[in-house]
Design a protein around this motif. Structure first.
Motif, PDB file in Angstrom:
ATOM      1  N   THR A 130      77.501   9.506  39.980  1.00  0.00           N
ATOM      2  CA  THR A 130      76.743   8.477  39.259  1.00  0.00           C
ATOM      3  C   THR A 130      77.597   7.232  39.052  1.00  0.00           C
ATOM      4  N   ALA A 131      78.854   7.442  38.647  1.00  0.00           N
ATOM      5  CA  ALA A 131      79.735   6.290  38.408  1.00  0.00           C
ATOM      6  C   ALA A 131      79.871   5.467  39.688  1.00  0.00           C
ATOM      7  N   PHE A 132      80.034   6.156  40.814  1.00  0.00           N
ATOM      8  CA  PHE A 132      80.166   5.426  42.079  1.00  0.00           C
ATOM      9  C   PHE A 132      78.853   4.690  42.417  1.00  0.00           C
ATOM     10  N   ASP A 133      77.727   5.383  42.296  1.00  0.00           N
ATOM     11  CA  ASP A 133      76.439   4.761  42.652  1.00  0.00           C
ATOM     12  C   ASP A 133      76.140   3.557  41.750  1.00  0.00           C
ATOM     13  N   VAL A 134      76.423   3.714  40.471  1.00  0.00           N
ATOM     14  CA  VAL A 134      76.127   2.624  39.527  1.00  0.00           C
ATOM     15  C   VAL A 134      77.078   1.446  39.770  1.00  0.00           C
ATOM     16  N   ALA A 135      78.355   1.747  40.014  1.00  0.00           N
ATOM     17  CA  ALA A 135      79.312   0.658  40.261  1.00  0.00           C
ATOM     18  C   ALA A 135      78.976  -0.050  41.577  1.00  0.00           C
ATOM     19  N   SER A 136      78.531   0.725  42.569  1.00  0.00           N
ATOM     20  CA  SER A 136      78.173   0.124  43.849  1.00  0.00           C
ATOM     21  C   SER A 136      76.942  -0.778  43.689  1.00  0.00           C
ATOM     22  N   GLU A 137      75.991  -0.339  42.897  1.00  0.00           N
ATOM     23  CA  GLU A 137      74.807  -1.172  42.635  1.00  0.00           C
ATOM     24  C   GLU A 137      75.198  -2.423  41.838  1.00  0.00           C
ATOM     25  N   ALA A 138      76.190  -2.276  40.950  1.00  0.00           N
ATOM     26  CA  ALA A 138      76.670  -3.449  40.205  1.00  0.00           C
ATOM     27  C   ALA A 138      77.256  -4.474  41.184  1.00  0.00           C
ATOM     28  N   VAL A 139      78.022  -3.994  42.179  1.00  0.00           N
ATOM     29  CA  VAL A 139      78.578  -4.901  43.192  1.00  0.00           C
ATOM     30  C   VAL A 139      77.432  -5.641  43.896  1.00  0.00           C
ATOM     31  N   GLN A 140      76.382  -4.901  44.219  1.00  0.00           N
ATOM     32  CA  GLN A 140      75.223  -5.491  44.914  1.00  0.00           C
ATOM     33  C   GLN A 140      74.553  -6.557  44.045  1.00  0.00           C
ATOM     34  N   ILE A 141      74.454  -6.255  42.761  1.00  0.00           N
ATOM     35  CA  ILE A 141      73.781  -7.176  41.836  1.00  0.00           C
ATOM     36  C   ILE A 141      74.607  -8.455  41.637  1.00  0.00           C
ATOM     37  N   PHE A 142      75.921  -8.334  41.723  1.00  0.00           N
ATOM     38  CA  PHE A 142      76.780  -9.520  41.615  1.00  0.00           C
ATOM     39  C   PHE A 142      76.736 -10.361  42.905  1.00  0.00           C
ATOM     40  N   GLY A 143      76.069  -9.864  43.938  1.00  0.00           N
ATOM     41  CA  GLY A 143      76.018 -10.604  45.200  1.00  0.00           C
ATOM     42  C   GLY A 143      77.427 -10.766  45.762  1.00  0.00           C
ATOM     43  N   GLY A 144      77.696 -11.935  46.372  1.00  0.00           N
ATOM     44  CA  GLY A 144      79.022 -12.184  46.958  1.00  0.00           C
ATOM     45  C   GLY A 144      80.117 -12.031  45.910  1.00  0.00           C
ATOM     46  N   ASN A 145      79.836 -12.448  44.689  1.00  0.00           N
ATOM     47  CA  ASN A 145      80.847 -12.329  43.628  1.00  0.00           C
ATOM     48  C   ASN A 145      81.287 -10.892  43.423  1.00  0.00           C
ATOM     49  N   GLY A 146      80.384  -9.952  43.709  1.00  0.00           N
ATOM     50  CA  GLY A 146      80.709  -8.543  43.523  1.00  0.00           C
ATOM     51  C   GLY A 146      81.860  -8.090  44.400  1.00  0.00           C
ATOM     52  N   LEU A 147      82.029  -8.775  45.535  1.00  0.00           N
ATOM     53  CA  LEU A 147      83.089  -8.383  46.475  1.00  0.00           C
ATOM     54  C   LEU A 147      84.420  -9.033  46.140  1.00  0.00           C
ATOM     55  N   SER A 148      84.373  -9.998  45.210  1.00  0.00           N
ATOM     56  CA  SER A 148      85.578 -10.772  44.912  1.00  0.00           C
ATOM     57  C   SER A 148      86.417 -10.101  43.823  1.00  0.00           C
ATOM     58  N   LYS A 149      87.733 -10.182  44.011  1.00  0.00           N
ATOM     59  CA  LYS A 149      88.639  -9.594  43.009  1.00  0.00           C
ATOM     60  C   LYS A 149      88.668 -10.418  41.732  1.00  0.00           C
ATOM     61  N   GLU A 150      87.993 -11.584  41.740  1.00  0.00           N
ATOM     62  CA  GLU A 150      87.868 -12.391  40.519  1.00  0.00           C
ATOM     63  C   GLU A 150      86.934 -11.718  39.516  1.00  0.00           C
ATOM     64  N   TYR A 151      86.108 -10.820  40.016  1.00  0.00           N
ATOM     65  CA  TYR A 151      85.107 -10.154  39.156  1.00  0.00           C
ATOM     66  C   TYR A 151      85.462  -8.670  39.033  1.00  0.00           C
ATOM     67  N   PRO A 152      85.024  -8.037  37.930  1.00  0.00           N
ATOM     68  CA  PRO A 152      85.555  -6.695  37.636  1.00  0.00           C
ATOM     69  C   PRO A 152      84.884  -5.523  38.356  1.00  0.00           C
ATOM     70  N   VAL A 153      83.735  -5.751  39.016  1.00  0.00           N
ATOM     71  CA  VAL A 153      82.983  -4.567  39.444  1.00  0.00           C
ATOM     72  C   VAL A 153      83.510  -3.871  40.697  1.00  0.00           C
ATOM     73  N   GLU A 154      84.163  -4.634  41.598  1.00  0.00           N
ATOM     74  CA  GLU A 154      84.673  -3.962  42.800  1.00  0.00           C
ATOM     75  C   GLU A 154      85.767  -2.953  42.425  1.00  0.00           C
ATOM     76  N   LYS A 155      86.539  -3.264  41.382  1.00  0.00           N
ATOM     77  CA  LYS A 155      87.588  -2.313  40.946  1.00  0.00           C
ATOM     78  C   LYS A 155      86.945  -1.030  40.417  1.00  0.00           C
ATOM     79  N   LEU A 156      85.873  -1.182  39.658  1.00  0.00           N
ATOM     80  CA  LEU A 156      85.203   0.009  39.116  1.00  0.00           C
ATOM     81  C   LEU A 156      84.681   0.885  40.257  1.00  0.00           C
ATOM     82  N   MET A 157      84.158   0.237  41.300  1.00  0.00           N
ATOM     83  CA  MET A 157      83.639   1.005  42.436  1.00  0.00           C
ATOM     84  C   MET A 157      84.795   1.754  43.124  1.00  0.00           C
TER      85      MET A 157
END
Ligand SMILES: Cc1cc2nc3c(=O)[nH]c(=O)nc-3n(C[C@H](O)[C@H](O)[C@H](O)COP(=O)(O)OP(=O)(O)OC[C@H]3O[C@@H](n4cnc5c(N)ncnc54)[C@H](O)[C@@H]3O)c2cc1C
Length: 423
Positions: free
Chosen positions: A364-391
């Motif tokens: 669940t943690a992986f699926d939710v963090a991955s969806e968070a990356v998707q919701i952040f769009g391009g920003n989700g892939l950037s190390k400037e934002y916190p969600v890629e680390k959670l994934m």
């Protein structure tokens, strides 16, 4: 039915649909949350960006974290060991969810490095408490050729007609001592900085290393790393939980006094079952914190980011995506708490409860963090934002403390045994 006078927004707690907590529990939750927010998150973010060698170097923020968590008394082993089952059921999920929310790598670091000390306290032997109670420890189970085989130590999932490999670490009983030779996997948490280990490995008691089920005879012992014959490999470089240092430990004719042996041939299997049951239960609590952190970041983002002329949350498809994340986090947490209730009840503890929780929550943690990356769009892939680390952190958890497939196989085996016993 419920009688409602006025309809208002739901009152949510730190952990979502949180019922009223007793005063003392809320105080513990809040102080763990403050520590997670003010100490763990900033240090976790810094360590995540460092090379493994820099994480353990003198002056690294890892040492400041260790000092601060010790001073804050948040993971107080004596206090944890002395709690009654009802307190453990209530407080452990709350405490470890907050630490996981702060930084899962650091949360696991605190727990894994305290395993030898905790085992010493549980033994009730003052000599072991004196020797191991204050040391940075590690939990040694896996070896280069013995990963899932160690998790399946009791060979419930062994392929018919085969036997486990011999692995890479061997103990042999020699008079008043046990002699240890070989090496651990590179995955031992805390190894690069550990001063001792709670070691589970194969042992030759004088009649070879294999048992009649094709598995290995085991021994559990506390091993000091400062008495000669122990060396370490390079700290491991990995994609997630980077604040958690890991690495190999090598043993060359290391002489362990017999008084440091916790369990031998017959008693090690139930002992390992107990440790794995605790560790998997705890992983469930910690990764509820990671799933929740990803949900919270996504919630913030969809109320700020505008596309299609309006904040993202106003789009109906986005509402559904957010609600799906919320529901998954709530369901995972309910499972984690249920595992604690079962394990500390008269029916528990059992590995079935813990692997049900660990596999569900980490997925669940992986699926939710991955969806968070998707919701952040391009920003989700950037190390400037916190969600890629959670994934990345959640991804590691699906292999840590037992890869989820092998844990699910063991869960299925125990479910079937429980079903047959109840028929
Ligand atoms: C972050 C992290 C922290 C860790 N901390 C520690 C620690 O503190 N101490 C420690 O000792 N170890 C630790 N580990 C090691 C961890 O327990 C192992 O990585 C894990 O058990 C898997 O072993 P392996 O990597 O050797 O994979 P393998 O066992 O080689 O598995 C490879 C694949 O084969 C599949 N497979 C294996 N056996 C079977 C089977 N019988 N039936 C069907 N499929 C099978 C698995 O499902 C997996 O997908 C840690 C690992 C991680 C990632």
């Amino acid at each position: 039915m419920f009688i409602v006078d006025e309809i208002s927004a739901p009152r949510l707690g730190l952990t979502g649909l949180q019922a009223d907590l007793p005063e003392q529990d809320r105080a513990i939750q809040e102080s763990a949350h403050r520590f997670a927010k003010e100490v763990m998150r900033p240090i976790g973010e810094q360590l995540d960006k460092l090379a493994p060698q820099e994480v353990i170097a003198t002056g690294s923020p890892l040492w400041s974290y260790l000092e601060q968590i010790r001073d804050a008394g948040i993971v107080d082993l004596e206090a944890l060991a002395s709690m009654d089952p009802a307190q453990k059921t209530r407080l452990l999920p709350l405490l470890f969810e907050e630490l996981g929310w702060g930084d899962s790598g650091l949360a696991i670091f605190s727990l894994a490095t305290s395993f030898p000390a905790y085992a010493a306290y549980l033994s009730g032997d003052p000599e072991l408490v004196e020797r191991f109670g204050g040391s940075i420890g590690s939990w040694v189970g896996t070896q280069p050729d013995r990963g899932s085989d160690m998790v399946d130590w009791d060979t419930t999932e062994i392929y018919p007609g085969t036997r486990h490999g011999k692995g890479n670490l061997l103990a042999r009983v020699d008079g008043d001592a046990v002699i240890l030779n070989g090496q651990t996997a590179a995955w031992v948490s805390g190894a690069p900085v550990a001063q001792c280990g709670l070691v589970y490995c194969q042992c030759d008691y004088g009649d070879g290393v294999y048992n009649e089920r094709g598995g290995l005879n085991l021994i559990a012992m506390l091993v000091p790393f400062d008495e000669g014959g122990v060396s370490k490999g390079k700290p491991l470089d990995k994609i997630g939980q980077r604040p958690l240092p890991q690495g190999e430990i090598f043993f060359d004719e290391v002489k362990v006094p017999k008084k440091y042996v916790l369990t031998d041939r017959d008693s090690t299997s139930p002992n390992f079952f107990g440790v794995l049951t605790f560790a998997n239960m705890e992983m469930g609590f910690t990764f509820c914190g990671v799933a929740r952190a990803a949900l919270e970041h996504a919630l913030d983002y969809v109320h700020e980011r505008r596309q299609g002329g309006i904040e993202l949350i106003q789009h109906q498809s986005m509402k559904l995506r957010i609600f799906d994340m919320w529901r998954r986090v709530e369901a995972a947490r309910a499972m984690a708490h249920r595992a604690a209730q079962y394990n500390y009840s008269a029916n528990g503890p059992h590995l079935l409860a813990s692997v049900t929780s660990k596999t569900l929550v980490t997925q669940t943690a992986f699926d939710v963090a991955s969806e968070a990356v998707q919701i952040f769009g391009g920003n989700g892939l950037s190390k400037e934002y916190p969600v890629e680390k959670l994934m990345r952190d959640a991804r590691a958890a699906m292999i840590e403390d037992g890869e989820n497939t092998i844990l699910s196989l063991k869960g299925a085996t125990w479910l079937s045994k429980g079903y047959q016993a109840g028929r």
